[in-house]
Write an enzyme that holds these catalytic residues in place. Structure first.
Site, PDB file in Angstrom:
ATOM      1  CG  ASP A  30      -2.180   0.805   0.995  1.00  0.00           C
ATOM      2  OD1 ASP A  30      -3.242   0.199   0.800  1.00  0.00           O
ATOM      3  OD2 ASP A  30      -2.095   2.054   0.989  1.00  0.00           O
ATOM      4  CB  THR A  86     -12.930   1.684  -8.542  1.00  0.00           C
ATOM      5  OG1 THR A  86     -13.786   0.770  -7.826  1.00  0.00           O
ATOM      6  CG2 THR A  86     -11.786   0.924  -9.141  1.00  0.00           C
ATOM      7  CE  LYS A 207     -18.543  -6.423  -7.281  1.00  0.00           C
ATOM      8  NZ  LYS A 207     -18.071  -6.830  -6.018  1.00  0.00           N
ATOM      9  CG  ASN A 211     -22.512  -5.673  -6.290  1.00  0.00           C
ATOM     10  OD1 ASN A 211     -22.704  -6.759  -5.752  1.00  0.00           O
ATOM     11  ND2 ASN A 211     -21.466  -4.917  -6.016  1.00  0.00           N
ATOM     12  CG  HIS A 254     -34.692  -8.154   6.155  1.00  0.00           C
ATOM     13  ND1 HIS A 254     -35.521  -9.009   6.845  1.00  0.00           N
ATOM     14  CD2 HIS A 254     -34.423  -7.131   6.997  1.00  0.00           C
ATOM     15  CE1 HIS A 254     -35.737  -8.516   8.053  1.00  0.00           C
ATOM     16  NE2 HIS A 254     -35.086  -7.381   8.167  1.00  0.00           N
ATOM     17  N   GLY A 256     -36.157  -2.736   4.322  1.00  0.00           N
ATOM     18  CA  GLY A 256     -35.484  -1.875   5.292  1.00  0.00           C
ATOM     19  C   GLY A 256     -35.455  -0.434   4.830  1.00  0.00           C
ATOM     20  CB  CYS A 263     -20.558  -2.652  -2.969  1.00  0.00           C
ATOM     21  SG  CYS A 263     -19.086  -3.036  -2.033  1.00  0.00           S
ATOM     22  CE  LYS A 266     -17.127   1.654  -5.257  1.00  0.00           C
ATOM     23  NZ  LYS A 266     -16.585   0.719  -6.237  1.00  0.00           N
ATOM     24  NE  ARG A 331     -16.552   3.009   2.253  1.00  0.00           N
ATOM     25  CZ  ARG A 331     -15.642   2.216   1.685  1.00  0.00           C
ATOM     26  NH1 ARG A 331     -15.071   2.584   0.552  1.00  0.00           N
ATOM     27  NH2 ARG A 331     -15.328   1.067   2.234  1.00  0.00           N
TER      28      ARG A 331
END
Ligand code: UGA
Length: 434
Positions: A30, A86, A207, A211, A254, A256, A263, A266, A331
């Site tokens: 890093d 990202t 991916k 999502n 569920h 809410g 994730c 974005k 976030r």
């Protein structure tokens, strides 16, 4: 095998520690010296259940090390993962690929022989092509293959998701590169984890599609919950009634306060942008994004309604700030919009969260923080459960009732049974239940 993990954030750290636990030799790199210093001293910069023990054990076994020196980590690695951030680009919501491109450049400059560069960061379709172009440009003479291996980890359950995945997706147009990445996951063959080898672009899109589909499923049940409230039905039972159909499935139904996190918000935005640019808009996902944004704000109005229509001068206690339990991640947490809405309506907000307070302080102004749920409820005119931490599932309702100025409980995660709460003398509002 030897693995370099570029980016020791959430994804890089969890993946690096798990690969080390499989027996590979992993170096996490890093650019942030303080992060690497902390990791070397045995401190984990994020909250993820089980990660501290997993890191400690693999460090002790000398399979996992940390460095700021990318060249040292990359030299001789069989695979170099890009696991840098990202973030959403300001203005258009498209994923900001600055860090990915920089990592590709740095890696290419540092490799000492043939290797596979694998993108684990969530990146828009075609990013692998750009990474390949960069590495060819920087190191034309060395055989560097570029693959995609998206991660499907959930925060709070990341280690078990990594070790017991529903599937592993490897996108590589070069079979030798796919073989190297498959080999890294070989310890999972015993668990019969399906490995899908696809083209690189297919893996990248898979991916986002996953999502976006999950975000759609949540948003669908949230709207059905609103409808349930209007027509006197129970969303929990509707969810069970549809979820038992195997074609639909029970998970992510569920209802809410709306999805949050690093994730779904974005990635749905980035998919919308990619699709618009490709001239093939995903209108369903565009709607999901808008509905979810509105929902978070609507939750503040729901609290105001439960308080009889006004909260000016009232003290509202909020239990749970993080976007979901078992993380300290704030976030896009629904609590941010809900608290802002309550403050705009004139309420004083006091909050408690088991792990998120430090991050919350940086994002919320004018909020008091309590040391536990009962201290939070003290003198409050309403108690709002925003995040379903286990610690909130069996609160002493009698004690809460005694502590509060007004016994109003707004349960945005349907943690409690309406009859139990009402028996204790509370005015109770939940999501999608009569
Ligand atoms: C999500 C995906 O679940 C992972 O598979 C994926 O790898 C990850 O994003 C990523 O792209 O890195 P995560 O954001 O950690 O994981 O959290 P989830 O458990 O998916 O929850 C996301 C949000 O949806 C939370 O705010 C949660 O409260 C909400 N949610 C989830 C609901 O409101 N209802 C549900 O039924 C499920």
């Amino acid at each position: 095998m030897r693995v370099a993990m570029v980016g020791a954030g959430y994804v890089g750290l969890v993946s690096g520690a798990c690969f080390a636990d499989f027996g590979h030799t992993v170096v996490c790199v890093d650019t942030a010296p303080e992060k690497i210093a902390a990791l070397k001293a045995g401190r984990i910069p994020i909250y993820e259940p089980g990660l501290d023990a997993l890191v400690a054990e693999n460090v002790r076994q000398e399979r996992l090390t940390f460095t700021t020196n990318l060249a040292e980590a990359v030299a001789g690695a069989d695979a170099v993962f890009i696991a840098v951030g990202t973030p959403s680009r300001r203005g258009d919501g498209f994923a900001d690929l600055t860090y990915v491109h920089q990592a590709a450049r740095d890696i290419a400059a540092a490799v000492t022989g043939p290797t596979v560069v694998v993108t684990k960061s969530t990146v828009p379709v075609g990013t692998g092509d750009e990474v390949e172009r960069i590495v060819r440009e920087v190191r034309p003479g060395i055989a560097i293959a570029v693959a995609s291996n998206p991660e499907f980890l959930r925060e709070g359950a990341a280690i078990s998701d990594f070790k017991r995945p529903d599937r592993i997706v490897i996108g590589a147009d070069d079979p030798a590169a796919a073989a190297v990445v498959s080999e890294l996951y070989r310890p999972l063959y015993l668990n019969h984890a399906p490995i899908l080898v696809t083209s690189r672009r297919t893996a990248e899109l898979t991916k986002y599609a996953a999502n976006a589909f999950l975000a759609t499923k949540i948003t669908f049940i949230n709207e059905i919950a609103d409808l349930c409230e209007q027509v006197g039905a129970d969303v929990q039972e509707v969810a069970r009634g549809i979820g038992l159909d195997n074609r639909i499935g029970r998970k992510f139904l569920h209802a809410g306060p709306g999805y949050g996190g690093s994730c779904f918000p974005k990635d749905t935005l980035a998919l919308v942008k990619t699709a618009q640019d490709a001239g093939s808009p995903v209108r369903l996902v565009e709607t999901v994004v808008a509905v979810n944004d509105q929902r978070k704000r609507a939750m503040a109005r729901k609290v105001v309604a439960a308080c009889g229509g006004a909260v000016r001068g009232k003290r509202i206690a909020v239990l749970g700030l993080t976007f979901k339990p078992n993380t300290d991640d704030m976030r896009e947490a629904p609590s941010l919009a809900i608290i802002a809405g309550l403050q705009d309506a004139g309420a004083a907000v006091v909050a408690y969260d088991p792990e998120g307070v430090e991050q919350a302080r940086a994002l919320l102004a004018g909020v008091d923080y309590a040391a536990d749920p009962y201290a939070c409820a003290q003198g409050a005119h309403a108690l709002v459960i925003v995040t379903e931490w286990d610690a909130f599932r069996a609160l002493d309702l009698r004690r809460l009732h005694g502590a509060m100025a007004e016994p109003v409980l707004v349960d945005l995660r349907n943690v409690y049974r309406p009859e139990d709460v009402r028996r204790h003398g509370f005015t109770y509002a939940s999501i999608g239940r009569p």
